[in-house]
Design an enzyme around this catalytic site. Structure first.
Site, PDB file in Angstrom:
ATOM      1  N   ARG A   7       2.966 -22.651  30.212  1.00  0.00           N
ATOM      2  CA  ARG A   7       4.550 -23.034  29.285  1.00  0.00           C
ATOM      3  C   ARG A   7       5.421 -24.215  30.254  1.00  0.00           C
ATOM      4  O   ARG A   7       5.315 -24.507  31.572  1.00  0.00           O
ATOM      5  CB  ARG A   7       5.112 -21.805  29.647  1.00  0.00           C
ATOM      6  CG  ARG A   7       4.726 -20.467  28.991  1.00  0.00           C
ATOM      7  CD  ARG A   7       5.201 -19.973  28.019  1.00  0.00           C
ATOM      8  NE  ARG A   7       6.389 -20.287  27.127  1.00  0.00           N
ATOM      9  CZ  ARG A   7       7.207 -19.749  27.176  1.00  0.00           C
ATOM     10  NH1 ARG A   7       7.276 -18.303  27.494  1.00  0.00           N
ATOM     11  NH2 ARG A   7       8.591 -20.450  26.276  1.00  0.00           N
ATOM     12  N   ARG A  63      -0.248 -37.010  20.322  1.00  0.00           N
ATOM     13  CA  ARG A  63      -0.721 -38.435  19.648  1.00  0.00           C
ATOM     14  C   ARG A  63      -0.714 -39.632  20.833  1.00  0.00           C
ATOM     15  O   ARG A  63      -1.420 -39.924  20.666  1.00  0.00           O
ATOM     16  CB  ARG A  63      -0.674 -38.382  18.184  1.00  0.00           C
ATOM     17  CG  ARG A  63      -0.755 -37.232  17.542  1.00  0.00           C
ATOM     18  CD  ARG A  63      -2.377 -37.085  17.779  1.00  0.00           C
ATOM     19  NE  ARG A  63      -2.717 -35.020  17.011  1.00  0.00           N
ATOM     20  CZ  ARG A  63      -3.557 -34.656  17.496  1.00  0.00           C
ATOM     21  NH1 ARG A  63      -3.972 -34.549  18.811  1.00  0.00           N
ATOM     22  NH2 ARG A  63      -3.299 -33.648  16.977  1.00  0.00           N
ATOM     23  N   CYS A  74       2.530 -27.398  15.681  1.00  0.00           N
ATOM     24  CA  CYS A  74       4.339 -27.782  14.865  1.00  0.00           C
ATOM     25  C   CYS A  74       5.028 -26.636  14.781  1.00  0.00           C
ATOM     26  O   CYS A  74       4.569 -26.122  13.734  1.00  0.00           O
ATOM     27  CB  CYS A  74       4.752 -28.599  14.871  1.00  0.00           C
ATOM     28  SG  CYS A  74       4.282 -30.407  15.845  1.00  0.00           S
ATOM     29  N   GLU A  77      11.675 -22.522  15.727  1.00  0.00           N
ATOM     30  CA  GLU A  77      11.951 -21.719  17.058  1.00  0.00           C
ATOM     31  C   GLU A  77      12.604 -20.131  16.129  1.00  0.00           C
ATOM     32  O   GLU A  77      12.725 -21.054  14.820  1.00  0.00           O
ATOM     33  CB  GLU A  77      12.634 -21.624  18.015  1.00  0.00           C
ATOM     34  CG  GLU A  77      11.973 -22.167  19.207  1.00  0.00           C
ATOM     35  CD  GLU A  77      11.168 -21.050  19.825  1.00  0.00           C
ATOM     36  OE1 GLU A  77      11.622 -20.156  20.230  1.00  0.00           O
ATOM     37  OE2 GLU A  77      10.229 -21.711  20.947  1.00  0.00           O
ATOM     38  N   ARG A  89       9.898 -26.522  23.121  1.00  0.00           N
ATOM     39  CA  ARG A  89       8.984 -26.163  23.648  1.00  0.00           C
ATOM     40  C   ARG A  89       7.443 -26.014  24.044  1.00  0.00           C
ATOM     41  O   ARG A  89       6.759 -26.637  22.673  1.00  0.00           O
ATOM     42  CB  ARG A  89       9.512 -24.482  23.042  1.00  0.00           C
ATOM     43  CG  ARG A  89      10.618 -23.964  24.311  1.00  0.00           C
ATOM     44  CD  ARG A  89      10.754 -22.065  23.792  1.00  0.00           C
ATOM     45  NE  ARG A  89      12.107 -22.086  24.416  1.00  0.00           N
ATOM     46  CZ  ARG A  89      13.254 -21.723  23.773  1.00  0.00           C
ATOM     47  NH1 ARG A  89      13.125 -22.542  22.434  1.00  0.00           N
ATOM     48  NH2 ARG A  89      13.967 -21.391  24.385  1.00  0.00           N
ATOM     49  N   TYR A 106       9.784 -27.004  33.193  1.00  0.00           N
ATOM     50  CA  TYR A 106      11.031 -26.575  31.998  1.00  0.00           C
ATOM     51  C   TYR A 106      12.206 -28.344  32.527  1.00  0.00           C
ATOM     52  O   TYR A 106      12.357 -27.883  34.235  1.00  0.00           O
ATOM     53  CB  TYR A 106      11.861 -25.483  32.594  1.00  0.00           C
ATOM     54  CG  TYR A 106      11.129 -24.003  31.711  1.00  0.00           C
ATOM     55  CD1 TYR A 106      11.327 -24.148  30.763  1.00  0.00           C
ATOM     56  CD2 TYR A 106       9.925 -23.536  32.468  1.00  0.00           C
ATOM     57  CE1 TYR A 106      10.743 -22.546  30.644  1.00  0.00           C
ATOM     58  CE2 TYR A 106       9.084 -22.965  32.295  1.00  0.00           C
ATOM     59  CZ  TYR A 106       9.489 -22.658  30.594  1.00  0.00           C
ATOM     60  OH  TYR A 106       8.988 -21.265  30.379  1.00  0.00           O
ATOM     61  N   ARG A 114      14.950 -21.184  32.584  1.00  0.00           N
ATOM     62  CA  ARG A 114      13.611 -19.883  33.864  1.00  0.00           C
ATOM     63  C   ARG A 114      14.109 -20.468  34.669  1.00  0.00           C
ATOM     64  O   ARG A 114      13.379 -21.407  35.893  1.00  0.00           O
ATOM     65  CB  ARG A 114      12.057 -20.672  33.587  1.00  0.00           C
ATOM     66  CG  ARG A 114      11.538 -20.282  32.326  1.00  0.00           C
ATOM     67  CD  ARG A 114      11.711 -18.724  32.047  1.00  0.00           C
ATOM     68  NE  ARG A 114      10.770 -17.862  33.408  1.00  0.00           N
ATOM     69  CZ  ARG A 114       9.803 -17.614  32.978  1.00  0.00           C
ATOM     70  NH1 ARG A 114       8.781 -18.072  32.642  1.00  0.00           N
ATOM     71  NH2 ARG A 114       9.095 -17.629  34.052  1.00  0.00           N
TER      72      ARG A 114
END
Length: 121
Positions: A7, A63, A74, A77, A89, A106, A114
């Site tokens: 992540r 890319r 894609c 959220e 993210r 992050y 986080r």
């Protein structure tokens, strides 16, 4: 080799194609470097961005980094009140040597998402 999911998140300075691509490229470079990944190690990447980022697809940055054989997706959220704005993210599926410890990344304002991982970064 082991299949893993990594992540990461970052924030863009503004809703412009340049800012989104710059932030996403930085995130992907850091994620790949910390995890000793090459494009051939990647299985797929799922990007999400907050609703306030709509000037460019984050996958375009992948890319530009040469991930042209990696399936990319894609999505937007959920628009949660009070959520961190201008956030990109990524969830990366990859093959990694068993002895390599997975490193989630992050950056920028997204470190607030986080705080439990800050010591590991």
């Amino acid at each position: 080799m082991r299949l893993r999911a990594l992540r990461g998140a970052t924030t863009a300075t503004e809703n412009s194609a340049e800012a989104i691509l710059e932030a996403t490229e930085e995130l992907l470079r850091e994620l790949m470097e910390r995890n000793r990944l090459t494009p051939e190690d990647l299985v797929s990447c799922i990007f999400t961005s907050t609703p306030d980022l709509d000037a460019e697809f984050p996958a375009v940055a992948a890319r530009r980094l040469g991930l042209d054989r990696v399936p990319l997706l894609c999505a937007q959220e959920i628009d949660v009140p009070g959520a961190l704005p201008r956030t990109v993210r990524v969830l990366v599926h990859c093959y990694q040597p068993v002895e390599v410890q997975p490193q989630h990344v992050y950056l920028r304002e997204a470190v607030a998402l986080r705080r439990d991982l800050q010591a590991a970064q």
